[in-house]
Design an enzyme around this catalytic site. Structure first.
Site, mmCIF file in Angstrom:
data_model
loop_
_atom_site.group_PDB
_atom_site.id
_atom_site.type_symbol
_atom_site.label_atom_id
_atom_site.label_comp_id
_atom_site.label_asym_id
_atom_site.label_seq_id
_atom_site.Cartn_x
_atom_site.Cartn_y
_atom_site.Cartn_z
ATOM 1 C CE1 TYR A 1 0.922 4.359 -8.154
ATOM 2 C CE2 TYR A 1 -0.154 6.406 -9.001
ATOM 3 C CZ TYR A 1 -0.191 5.412 -8.121
ATOM 4 O OH TYR A 1 -0.660 5.424 -6.871
ATOM 5 C CB ALA B 1 0.720 -0.572 -5.762
HETATM 6 P P1 NAD Z 1 2.910 2.695 0.730
HETATM 7 O O1 NAD Z 1 4.066 2.711 -0.010
HETATM 8 O O2 NAD Z 1 2.830 3.077 2.156
HETATM 9 O O3 NAD Z 1 1.970 1.277 0.922
HETATM 10 C C1 NAD Z 1 2.277 0.261 -0.174
HETATM 11 C C2 NAD Z 1 2.550 -0.908 0.377
HETATM 12 O O4 NAD Z 1 2.748 -1.992 -0.511
HETATM 13 C C3 NAD Z 1 3.936 -0.930 1.172
HETATM 14 O O5 NAD Z 1 3.896 -1.417 2.588
HETATM 15 C C4 NAD Z 1 4.960 -1.656 0.386
HETATM 16 O O6 NAD Z 1 5.905 -2.567 1.041
HETATM 17 C C5 NAD Z 1 3.871 -2.652 -0.078
HETATM 18 N N1 NAD Z 1 4.551 -3.396 -1.438
HETATM 19 C C6 NAD Z 1 4.795 -2.832 -2.659
HETATM 20 N N2 NAD Z 1 4.992 -3.733 -3.451
HETATM 21 C C7 NAD Z 1 4.614 -4.924 -3.163
HETATM 22 C C8 NAD Z 1 4.867 -6.248 -3.559
HETATM 23 N N3 NAD Z 1 5.454 -6.522 -4.829
HETATM 24 N N4 NAD Z 1 4.451 -7.197 -2.681
HETATM 25 C C9 NAD Z 1 4.052 -6.838 -1.603
HETATM 26 N N5 NAD Z 1 3.608 -5.732 -0.934
HETATM 27 C C10 NAD Z 1 4.148 -4.681 -1.702
HETATM 28 O O7 NAD Z 1 1.592 3.606 0.133
HETATM 29 P P2 NAD Z 1 0.179 4.096 0.491
HETATM 30 O O8 NAD Z 1 0.405 5.669 0.209
HETATM 31 O O9 NAD Z 1 -0.282 3.517 1.675
HETATM 32 O O10 NAD Z 1 -0.575 3.617 -0.976
HETATM 33 C C11 NAD Z 1 -1.421 2.575 -0.815
HETATM 34 C C12 NAD Z 1 -2.238 2.474 -1.910
HETATM 35 O O11 NAD Z 1 -2.968 3.583 -2.207
HETATM 36 C C13 NAD Z 1 -1.215 2.188 -3.368
HETATM 37 O O12 NAD Z 1 -1.656 1.211 -4.139
HETATM 38 C C14 NAD Z 1 -1.272 3.502 -3.716
HETATM 39 O O13 NAD Z 1 -1.081 3.477 -5.288
HETATM 40 C C15 NAD Z 1 -2.622 4.213 -3.513
HETATM 41 N N6 NAD Z 1 -2.769 5.485 -3.484
HETATM 42 C C16 NAD Z 1 -2.045 6.232 -2.428
HETATM 43 C C17 NAD Z 1 -2.426 7.652 -2.500
HETATM 44 C C18 NAD Z 1 -1.917 8.467 -1.299
HETATM 45 O O14 NAD Z 1 -2.155 9.621 -1.208
HETATM 46 N N7 NAD Z 1 -1.141 8.089 -0.384
HETATM 47 C C19 NAD Z 1 -2.760 8.146 -3.614
HETATM 48 C C20 NAD Z 1 -3.494 7.507 -4.564
HETATM 49 C C21 NAD Z 1 -3.532 5.900 -4.447
HETATM 50 C C1 UD1 Z 2 0.205 13.106 -6.507
HETATM 51 C C2 UD1 Z 2 0.594 11.497 -6.285
HETATM 52 C C3 UD1 Z 2 1.566 11.366 -7.444
HETATM 53 C C4 UD1 Z 2 0.767 11.474 -8.675
HETATM 54 C C5 UD1 Z 2 0.001 12.869 -8.942
HETATM 55 C C6 UD1 Z 2 -0.963 12.642 -10.180
HETATM 56 C C7 UD1 Z 2 1.183 11.486 -4.025
HETATM 57 C C8 UD1 Z 2 2.303 11.637 -2.822
HETATM 58 N N1 UD1 Z 2 1.681 11.684 -5.032
HETATM 59 O O1 UD1 Z 2 1.119 14.089 -6.901
HETATM 60 O O2 UD1 Z 2 2.153 10.260 -7.141
HETATM 61 O O3 UD1 Z 2 1.722 11.236 -9.780
HETATM 62 O O4 UD1 Z 2 -0.782 12.866 -7.642
HETATM 63 O O5 UD1 Z 2 -2.256 13.105 -9.639
HETATM 64 O O6 UD1 Z 2 -0.088 11.072 -3.491
HETATM 65 N N2 UD1 Z 2 5.310 20.074 -3.284
HETATM 66 C C9 UD1 Z 2 5.997 21.090 -2.797
HETATM 67 N N3 UD1 Z 2 7.136 20.792 -2.043
HETATM 68 C C10 UD1 Z 2 7.313 19.586 -1.485
HETATM 69 C C11 UD1 Z 2 6.654 18.547 -1.958
HETATM 70 C C12 UD1 Z 2 5.483 18.698 -2.924
HETATM 71 O O7 UD1 Z 2 5.804 22.095 -3.253
HETATM 72 O O8 UD1 Z 2 8.500 19.266 -0.821
HETATM 73 C C13 UD1 Z 2 4.159 20.349 -4.117
HETATM 74 C C14 UD1 Z 2 3.960 19.595 -5.345
HETATM 75 O O9 UD1 Z 2 4.994 20.106 -6.433
HETATM 76 C C15 UD1 Z 2 2.779 19.612 -5.890
HETATM 77 C C16 UD1 Z 2 2.041 19.542 -4.469
HETATM 78 O O10 UD1 Z 2 2.864 20.064 -3.421
HETATM 79 O O11 UD1 Z 2 2.408 20.924 -6.524
HETATM 80 C C17 UD1 Z 2 1.421 18.170 -4.027
HETATM 81 O O12 UD1 Z 2 2.464 17.369 -4.161
HETATM 82 P P1 UD1 Z 2 2.193 15.629 -3.966
HETATM 83 O O13 UD1 Z 2 2.037 15.616 -2.426
HETATM 84 O O14 UD1 Z 2 3.392 14.995 -4.243
HETATM 85 O O15 UD1 Z 2 1.057 15.097 -4.541
HETATM 86 P P2 UD1 Z 2 0.628 15.433 -6.186
HETATM 87 O O16 UD1 Z 2 1.658 16.351 -6.810
HETATM 88 O O17 UD1 Z 2 -0.629 15.821 -6.216
#
Ligand code: NAD
Ligand code: UD1
Length: 318
Positions: free
Chosen positions: A145, A77
Site C-alpha cells: 500500500y 484505491a
Molecule cells: P474509502 O474506502 O472510504 O474510499 C475509497 C473509495 O474508492 C471507495 O468508495 C471505493 O469503493 C472506491 N474504489 C476502490 N477501488 C476502486 C476501483 N478500482 N474503481 C473505482 N472505485 C474504487 O477510503 P477513504 O478513507 O475515503 O480514502 C480515500 C483515499 O484517501 C484513498 O486513496 C486512501 O488511500 C487515501 N487515504 C485515506 C486516509 C484516511 O485516513 N482515511 C489516510 C491516508 C490516505
Molecule cells: C494508518 C492507516 C493504515 C496505514 C498506517 C501506516 C488508517 C485507517 N489506517 O494506520 O492503513 O498502514 O496508517 O501509517 O488510516 N487501534 C486500537 N483499537 C482499534 C483500532 C486501532 O487500539 O480497534 C489502534 C491501532 O493499533 C493504532 C491506532 O489505534 O495504534 C491507530 O490505528 P488506525 O486508525 O488503524 O491508524 P494507523 O495505525 O495510524
C-alpha cells in the site's frame, strides 16, 4: 466548475463531493463501490454517478470525451493495507497502473485542467523514528500500500514536470469524520471507538493507549485541499496533510467519555505487529499557503458525533 472525484462514494470522496456541490459546482463521481457506499452520496443527481471500475479504460475514455474537467480528485484505491499485502499484484493495478492511465488520459484529452489532486498517505514514512514528519523525512514503506501510494504521488509529480499537468499530492495523516466506515478491525480507530460508544460495545486497545497520531478532521482536510487548489504555487508539489498536533488514543477515549457522558467497557490486547508508536506531521508548508486547521480534537469529535449519530443524510456543508 466540472469536478471529477474517483472513489467519490467513499468516506473522504463523498465529503469532498458534498462540499463542492454545495458551492454549486458540477460533481461527477466514478466508483465501483468496493469499499464505498451509494448512501454516502444520496445528495448527488443520479446521472452524476458512474458505477465503474477505475481500471475500465473504455469508461474513462468516454467520460473524458464527454467532459472537460476543471478539478480531478483521484481517491479510488485499494485502501486496505492487509489486502495489498495479500495480493500486491492486484492492488498495484488499481493503485499504480490506474493512476498512471488516468494521468495519460488527462494529458491527452483534458486540456483545460486546473488541478489533479492525488491522495497519498502518511504510510509512506513507515516506522522510522523522528518527528514531526516533514518532506525531508526518510521514506520507508512497510507495505505494498505504502509503495503504491508513493508511486502514485511521484507519477503525479512527474506528469507535472514532463507534461505540465497541474498536479498536487497530499500525504493524508489519520483522517476522521462523518461517513467513515467503522466495520472492519482496520477501520480508522476513531470511527471504531465512536461506534463502540454509540452502541455500548467493548473497545479494544491494541497496546496501552499511549500511542499517538495526527488526527485530522475531514473539514480541515477539505479546507487544506481547497486552499491549495486556489493557490498555483502548490502545483507540482506534495504536502503532508495533518494538523501538526499529536494526540494519544487515551485522550481520544476520554474525550468520547465526556461527549457521550458515559463509560464503556475496554479490553487491552498486544500492540499490533508493525504498529507505529507515534506519528505527527509538520504542516508548515501548507500553513505558509494559508491553511489553518480549525478543529482541535474536542471540536472535531463533537462535530463528528453530531453529524454521525442518526442523520447520515443531514447536510454537513451549506
Ligand atoms: P474509502 O474506502 O472510504 O474510499 C475509497 C473509495 O474508492 C471507495 O468508495 C471505493 O469503493 C472506491 N474504489 C476502490 N477501488 C476502486 C476501483 N478500482 N474503481 C473505482 N472505485 C474504487 O477510503 P477513504 O478513507 O475515503 O480514502 C480515500 C483515499 O484517501 C484513498 O486513496 C486512501 O488511500 C487515501 N487515504 C485515506 C486516509 C484516511 O485516513 N482515511 C489516510 C491516508 C490516505
Ligand atoms: C494508518 C492507516 C493504515 C496505514 C498506517 C501506516 C488508517 C485507517 N489506517 O494506520 O492503513 O498502514 O496508517 O501509517 O488510516 N487501534 C486500537 N483499537 C482499534 C483500532 C486501532 O487500539 O480497534 C489502534 C491501532 O493499533 C493504532 C491506532 O489505534 O495504534 C491507530 O490505528 P488506525 O486508525 O488503524 O491508524 P494507523 O495505525 O495510524
Amino acid at each position: 466548475m466540472n469536478i471529477l472525484i474517483t472513489g467519490g462514494a467513499g468516506f473522504i470522496g463523498s465529503n469532498l463531493a458534498e462540499f463542492y456541490q454545495s458551492k454549486n459546482h458540477k460533481v461527477i463521481i466514478i466508483d465501483n463501490l468496493s469499499s464505498g457506499n451509494i448512501e454516502n452520496i444520496s445528495f448527488l443527481p443520479k446521472n452524476n454517478f458512474i458505477e465503474a471500475d477505475i481500471q475500465d479504460n473504455n469508461t474513462l475514455e468516454k467520460l473524458f470525451d464527454e467532459y472537460n474537467f476543471d478539478i480531478i480528485f483521484h481517491l479510488a484505491a485499494v485502501v486496505s493495507v492487509v489486502e495489498t499485502i495479500e495480493d500486491p499484484f492486484k492492488s498495484q493495478k488499481v493503485n499504480i497502473e490506474s493512476t498512471l492511465n488516468l494521468l495519460k488520459i488527462i494529458k491527452e484529452k483534458n486540456k483545460g485542467l486546473k488541478r489533479f489532486i492525488f491522495a497519498s498517505s502518511a504510510a509512506v514514512y513507515g516506522n522510522v523514528e523522528g518527528l514531526p514528519k516533514n518532506m525531508d523525512s526518510l521514506i520507508s514503506p512497510e507495505s505494498p500500500y505504502a509503495i503504491e501510494k508513493f508511486a502514485g504521488e511521484q507519477y503525479s509529480k512527474l506528469f507535472n514536470k514532463l507534461y505540465g499537468v497541474p498536479t498536487t499530492g497530499f500525504r493524508f495523516f489519520n483522517v476522521y469524520g462523518p461517513k467513515q466506515n467503522p466495520n472492519s478491525t482496520y477501520s480508522g480507530v476513531i470511527s471504531i471507538m465512536q461506534n463502540c460508544f454509540e452502541n455500548n460495545k467493548t473497545f479494544t486497545f491494541y497496546g496501552d493507549g499511549t500511542q499517538t497520531r495526527d488526527f485530522v478532521y475531514i473539514k480541515d482536510l477539505i479546507s487544506a485541499i481547497d486552499c491549495a487548489i486556489n493557490n498555483e504555487i502548490t502545483i507540482g508539489k506534495t504536502y503532508n496533510l495533518g494538523t501538526g498536533v499529536e494526540t494519544s488514543l487515551n485522550k481520544i477515549f476520554s474525550e468520547f467519555e465526556k461527549i457521550y457522558n458515559k463509560k464503556i467497557n475496554v479490553e487491552y490486547k498486544e500492540f499490533r505487529k508493525g504498529d507505529i508508536k507515534n506519528s505527527v506531521s509538520d504542516i508548515t508548508p501548507l500553513i505558509e499557503q494559508g491553511y489553518k486547521p480549525q478543529f482541535g480534537i474536542s471540536e472535531g469529535l463533537e462535530s463528528y458525533v453530531n453529524f454521525s449519530n442518526n442523520n447520515i443524510k443531514e447536510k454537513c456543508y451549506e
